[in-house]
Design a protein around this motif. Structure first.
Motif, PDB file in Angstrom:
ATOM      1  N   ASP A   1       7.631  12.255 -10.048  1.00 19.13           N
ATOM      2  CA  ASP A   1       7.442  12.471 -11.479  1.00 19.13           C
ATOM      3  C   ASP A   1       8.331  13.632 -11.928  1.00 19.13           C
ATOM      4  N   GLU A   2       8.363  13.879 -13.230  1.00 17.11           N
ATOM      5  CA  GLU A   2       9.261  14.902 -13.776  1.00 17.11           C
ATOM      6  C   GLU A   2       8.977  16.286 -13.228  1.00 17.11           C
TER       7      GLU A   2
ATOM      8  N   LYS B   1      -0.360  13.674  -2.899  1.00 16.70           N
ATOM      9  CA  LYS B   1      -0.748  14.027  -1.528  1.00 16.70           C
ATOM     10  C   LYS B   1       0.450  13.903  -0.574  1.00 16.70           C
ATOM     11  N   LEU B   2       1.206  12.821  -0.691  1.00 18.65           N
ATOM     12  CA  LEU B   2       2.389  12.631   0.150  1.00 18.65           C
ATOM     13  C   LEU B   2       3.439  13.702  -0.135  1.00 18.65           C
ATOM     14  N   PHE B   3       3.609  14.046  -1.398  1.00 17.52           N
ATOM     15  CA  PHE B   3       4.561  15.087  -1.781  1.00 17.52           C
ATOM     16  C   PHE B   3       4.182  16.416  -1.130  1.00 17.52           C
TER      17      PHE B   3
ATOM     18  N   LEU C   1       6.763  23.637  -2.581  1.00 17.78           N
ATOM     19  CA  LEU C   1       5.302  23.622  -2.502  1.00 17.78           C
ATOM     20  C   LEU C   1       4.700  24.715  -3.387  1.00 17.78           C
ATOM     21  N   PHE C   2       5.276  25.903  -3.343  1.00 17.62           N
ATOM     22  CA  PHE C   2       4.777  27.015  -4.165  1.00 17.62           C
ATOM     23  C   PHE C   2       4.883  26.689  -5.646  1.00 17.62           C
ATOM     24  N   LEU C   3       6.047  26.223  -6.065  1.00 17.83           N
ATOM     25  CA  LEU C   3       6.244  25.893  -7.482  1.00 17.83           C
ATOM     26  C   LEU C   3       5.329  24.751  -7.926  1.00 17.83           C
ATOM     27  N   PHE C   4       5.127  23.778  -7.071  1.00 16.93           N
ATOM     28  CA  PHE C   4       4.274  22.643  -7.411  1.00 16.93           C
ATOM     29  C   PHE C   4       2.822  23.081  -7.569  1.00 16.93           C
ATOM     30  N   LYS C   5       2.368  23.938  -6.683  1.00 23.69           N
ATOM     31  CA  LYS C   5       0.972  24.405  -6.737  1.00 23.69           C
ATOM     32  C   LYS C   5       0.766  25.444  -7.832  1.00 23.69           C
TER      33      LYS C   5
ATOM     34  N   LYS D   1       0.811  -1.223   0.000  1.00 23.04           N
ATOM     35  CA  LYS D   1       0.000   0.000   0.000  1.00 23.04           C
ATOM     36  C   LYS D   1       0.843   1.271   0.000  1.00 23.04           C
ATOM     37  N   PHE D   2       2.152   1.122   0.212  1.00 25.84           N
ATOM     38  CA  PHE D   2       3.033   2.284   0.252  1.00 25.84           C
ATOM     39  C   PHE D   2       3.266   2.795  -1.160  1.00 25.84           C
ATOM     40  N   ARG D   3       2.894   4.026  -1.395  1.00 20.46           N
ATOM     41  CA  ARG D   3       3.073   4.625  -2.707  1.00 20.46           C
ATOM     42  C   ARG D   3       3.429   6.099  -2.554  1.00 20.46           C
ATOM     43  N   MET D   4       4.195   6.563  -3.497  1.00 24.45           N
ATOM     44  CA  MET D   4       4.477   7.994  -3.559  1.00 24.45           C
ATOM     45  C   MET D   4       3.407   8.599  -4.434  1.00 24.45           C
TER      46      MET D   4
END
Length: 164
Positions: free
Chosen positions: A102-103, A41-43, A158-162, A35-38
């Motif tokens: 991911d990239e 949400k985890l990021f 977080l800022f760049l991802f969002k 069940k462990f996945r990246m």
């Protein structure tokens, strides 16, 4: 001489480290490991924890400048962040590959690292001025740098991802 408070903090840290090591080696061998996945949400949670640890750490560094190092408070503050990265390592171990991002996430973290490096230089100039003017003592250099970079890196990631 060690205070009771310092002994309690050291005991908590030893328990956290031992728990992290045990989980790292035992959990991947259980059925729960499937069940462990990246995922996204985890990021996001990882970076939110980094921002919170960075902010709390910076505040504590200036509120309790003597205690942050002497009582090992900085290690206690980063414990949640260290545990979430232990979880990341477990995912790498279970998935048998190191590419769990991911990239876009990888690119955002790379860009955040560059921004953090650039901004950490003026942050250290500020610390140098505080130290030079005898506003702060030497032992807080490391916690200050660690928490500034953790806050900047996690916040920028977080800022760049969002943003994109």
């Amino acid at each position: 001489m060690e205070t009771q408070f310092e002994k309690i903090i050291k005991l908590i840290l030893v328990v956290i480290v031992a728990l992290g090591i045990v989980l790292f080696f035992l959990l991947p061998k259980t059925r729960l490991a499937k069940k462990f996945r990246m995922n996204e949400k985890l990021f996001i949670i990882t970076n939110i924890i980094g921002v919170i640890c960075g902010m709390v750490g910076l505040a504590m560094t200036f509120i309790f400048p003597q205690s942050i190092v002497e009582l090992h408070l900085w290690e206690l503050i980063i414990a949640p962040f260290a545990l979430i990265y232990t979880y990341w390592l477990m995912i790498v171990r279970i998935r048998k590959r190191s590419e769990i991002l991911d990239e876009k996430q990888d690119y955002n973290m790379t860009k955040a690292g560059a921004i953090t490096m650039a901004v950490s230089i003026p942050a250290m100039v500020i610390m140098f001025q505080l130290y030079y003017n005898k506003i702060v003592d030497g032992p807080i250099w490391f916690p200050y740098y660690f928490f500034v970079t953790l806050l900047l890196f996690s916040g920028t990631t977080l800022f760049l991802f969002k943003k994109e």
